[in-house]
Design an enzyme around this catalytic site. Structure first.
Site, PDB file in Angstrom:
ATOM      1  N   SER A 103      19.174  35.588 -38.222  1.00  0.00           N
ATOM      2  CA  SER A 103      20.549  35.834 -38.633  1.00  0.00           C
ATOM      3  C   SER A 103      20.685  37.186 -39.341  1.00  0.00           C
ATOM      4  CB  SER A 103      21.035  34.679 -39.506  1.00  0.00           C
ATOM      5  OG  SER A 103      22.437  34.647 -39.550  1.00  0.00           O
ATOM      6  N   HIS A 160      20.966  28.264 -33.252  1.00  0.00           N
ATOM      7  CA  HIS A 160      20.805  29.423 -34.129  1.00  0.00           C
ATOM      8  C   HIS A 160      19.457  29.372 -34.850  1.00  0.00           C
ATOM      9  CE1 HIS A 160      22.293  32.670 -36.740  1.00  0.00           C
ATOM     10  NE2 HIS A 160      21.818  31.988 -37.778  1.00  0.00           N
ATOM     11  N   ASP A 215      23.500  28.975 -29.542  1.00  0.00           N
ATOM     12  CA  ASP A 215      24.135  29.545 -30.731  1.00  0.00           C
ATOM     13  C   ASP A 215      25.450  30.210 -30.355  1.00  0.00           C
ATOM     14  OD1 ASP A 215      24.551  30.431 -33.325  1.00  0.00           O
ATOM     15  OD2 ASP A 215      23.246  32.187 -33.106  1.00  0.00           O
TER      16      ASP A 215
END
Length: 657
Positions: free
Chosen positions: A198, A455, A397
């Site tokens: 991220s 994710h 994601d």
């Protein structure tokens, strides 16, 4: 340059750093073994935790603004030929790396009963590498810093990590780059990799650059790995809409699609004029998608919306994914327990507040940085300097989706070319006989798309994510063994990397208890591995026995050959030890005839006795052994018979060996 004793370095710098032993964590409360629900106060994993300074020391002996970073160090279960250290960052900004440690790539997970359970073999990234989970910037997780002194830019955050590492290698000098410089890279020192997900897509390239550009890099950086990372606004903003179509949630003819398409156009126009990481008009894209998917569920009191971290799931509004993974609430409870905080050496004086996953104050301070360019601009120089880069993405994601990450890789210019070329097409990647995703590599850059992953790739695909990082680091677990050597894995048309298979090369299946079962045998991988270890011991023992038997055989043959040679020598010269030559007179009388012309055989025999020292050749072997090793004075007495001449007999002591 010879390595200084860590204590000497600390003394010179005036830095009060504790000894490594003070960071040791002997165990964690309620860490259960897989086969038992009993409390495990101790465990085979080597673990350390604690604090080190993040900023330079001031006059009072404390770092500036009292900034300290918290770390958790897990040692590898199997050590490869060249040791590896993975430094793990979570994103946010301001989110704790306990997300990675307890939900993604660490050695344990929540057990659903308030405690912890070990992950299955082959699912933890510390199987073949040490992992350093780092709560950074200061204030994140268990880290702390004075109020209003939060980190305010990416370069500052990177410098603080480098400062932390300078202290870290003083406490743990085996990780220092000096070891490799002193003793060479083959087998000495530790290869270091930065990894995370991220917003760590921003942290990691900046930290890598700071390490490489440091006058004296504290560690030997070899590569970086970024999962579902936010690295390139121009390539990634707007791909949220493409993902909604790709996943068959919206169609291009729907009203929602057309509305968001207008926002994407406005975003790209803004991107053409700006070099900032985050742009307000572009942030509206995801916010509008969330709003468009928010509905009131029949019979429910609240609203639900799409989970932005996994499009297959929904969540309550306004969380829309912030309540996921489902073990997150239990993790909150566990890390807030006083006995857990004590076991992890949490500083109760400087960090009395309860643990939170993401610190909003840290995030707000980092977002004030509007001058640092997007991290994608740092990647070409890193690649050209020899640092390997892995960009991987779970394909389910939304917020940092696979379309955007792949596009960022394809738009990157480095090594005299742009993106990947046709000579290196994407290849299918298989783990345990199942299609795990796609794999593409060119000029030090690798892109991996992970099928069926969100994710947080390690949450959904722990075995696959571990196989990926092991491949990227170049670890040959065929030589190291361990559980991953039991799981077939290949990229493209290469042969499967697997040590043991069952049922004619069958792949591992999942048993009732979650263990992988080898077809054709009905045994778990752990059982097969145990049998393999015993077979190895048996083979080693058999080999040693064969060597011993061969040695005994050769020794026996040499002994018998020596004894035979001694008998032959004795037959030639007798036991007298020294042969006295007969005189010519004696030899002249050695052969007489009788009056009838026959040869006198008695005389011949008598003469033979004289020549061989007074004994016949038929003497037994035992007498040879009696004298062969004896040492003594010469016996000059005449004992050859009444008419025989005196001879010199063998030296002996009169005692037998």
């Amino acid at each position: 340059m010879p390595l200084l004793d860590p204590r000497e370095v600390l003394l010179r710098r005036g830095i009060p750093i504790p000894a490594a032993a003070s960071f040791h964590v002997p165990g964690l409360p309620d860490l259960h073994a897989e086969s038992s629900s009993s409390t495990a106060l101790a465990h085979p994993l080597q673990m350390s935790a604690g604090y080190l300074p993040a900023r330079p020391i001031e006059a009072d002996g404390q770092p500036k603004d009292n900034a300290h970073l918290f770390f958790l160090l897990l040692r590898a279960r199997h050590v490869p030929a060249k040791r590896k250290l993975i430094i793990w960052f979570n994103g946010g900004p301001g989110c704790s790396s306990f997300d990675g440690a307890m939900m993604e790539v660490g050695a344990w997970r929540m057990d659903g009963k308030g405690g912890l359970v070990w992950v299955k073999d082959g699912a933890s990234w510390n199987e073949y590498a040490d992992i350093l989970f780092l709560d950074q910037p200061a204030g994140t997780g268990f880290s702390y810093v004075n109020t209003n002194a939060y980190t305010k830019s990416l370069p500052q955050a990177a410098d603080e990590v480098v400062h932390f590492l300078e202290q870290f290698v003083q406490v743990y000098p085996e990780y220092s780059r000096d070891v490799e410089l002193e003793y060479g890279s083959q087998g000495s020192g530790v290869d270091v990799y930065l990894a995370g997900e991220s917003f760590a897509g921003q942290y990691i390239p900046y930290t890598a650059k700071a390490i490489v550009k440091s006058p004296k890099p504290p560690v030997s950086l070899k590569g970086i790995a970024i999962g579902n990372g936010f690295i390139d606004p121009k390539s990634q903003y707007g791909t949220e809409l493409e993902t909604m179509v790709q996943k068959n949630i919206w169609t291009t003819s729907s009203g929602e699609y057309k509305h968001v398409a207008g926002l994407v156009k406005a975003c790209h126009e803004e991107l053409d004029k700006s070099n900032q990481r985050e742009i307000g008009k572009c942030e509206l894209i995801l916010q509008t998608i969330i709003a468009s998917t928010t509905t009131k569920t029949q019979g429910a009191s609240g609203y639900t919306c799409i989970n932005v971290y996994d499009v297959r799931l929904s969540d309550s509004s306004p969380a829309c994914g912030m309540n996921w993974p489902t073990t997150l609430p239990a993790m909150y409870d566990y890390l807030r327990r006083p006995d857990v905080r004590k076991a992890l050496h949490v500083d109760e004086h400087h960090k009395p507040e309860a643990w939170v996953e993401c610190n909003a104050n840290v995030g707000s301070a980092m977002r004030t940085d509007t001058t640092s360019p997007p991290s994608v601009q740092l990647l070409p120089e890193l690649l050209d300097s020899g640092v390997k880069v892995l960009l991987f993405a779970g394909e389910e994601d939304l917020i940092c989706n696979a379309i955007g990450v792949q596009r960022a890789a394809e738009n990157l210019e480095w090594g005299g070319a742009k993106g990947f070329d046709d000579k290196q097409p994407a290849q299918d990647w298989y783990v345990n006989g199942t299609h795990a995703g796609t794999w593409r590599t060119a000029r030090n850059l690798t892109y991996v798309g992970i099928k069926g992953a969100s994710h947080m790739v390690g949450v959904d695909k722990p075995i696959e994510s571990h196989d990926m990082i092991v491949r990227f680091m170049g670890i040959d677990y065929m030589k190291v063994a361990g559980p991953n050597a039991l799981i077939p894995s290949r990229v493209g048309n290469e042969p499967d990397r697997v040590l043991i298979t069952g049922g004619g090369g069958g792949i591992a299946q999942i048993g009732k208890d979650g263990s992988r079962v080898i077809p054709g045998s009905g045994k778990t991988e752990e059982e097969v591995a145990e049998e393999a270890r015993w077979r190895a011991y048996y083979d080693a023992g058999s080999f040693a026995l064969m060597v011993l038997l061969i040695a005994v055989g050769i020794g026996t043959w040499l002994l018998l050959r020596a004894r035979k040679q001694r008998r032959l020598n004795r037959n030639r010269i007798g036991r007298g030890g020294a042969l006295r030559l007969a005189t010519t007179t004696e030899l002249g009388a050695s052969r007489s005839t009788t009056g009838n012309g026959d040869t006198d055989e008695t005389s011949n025999n008598h003469e033979l006795e004289r020549l061989v020292g007074g004994k016949h050749v038929e003497d037994d072997d035992d007498d040879v052994e009696e004298h062969i090793f004896n040492v003594g004075d010469e016996d000059l007495s005449d004992s050859n018979g009444e008419n025989g001449p005196p001879v010199v007999k063998a030296r002996h002591t009169g005692s037998q060996r």
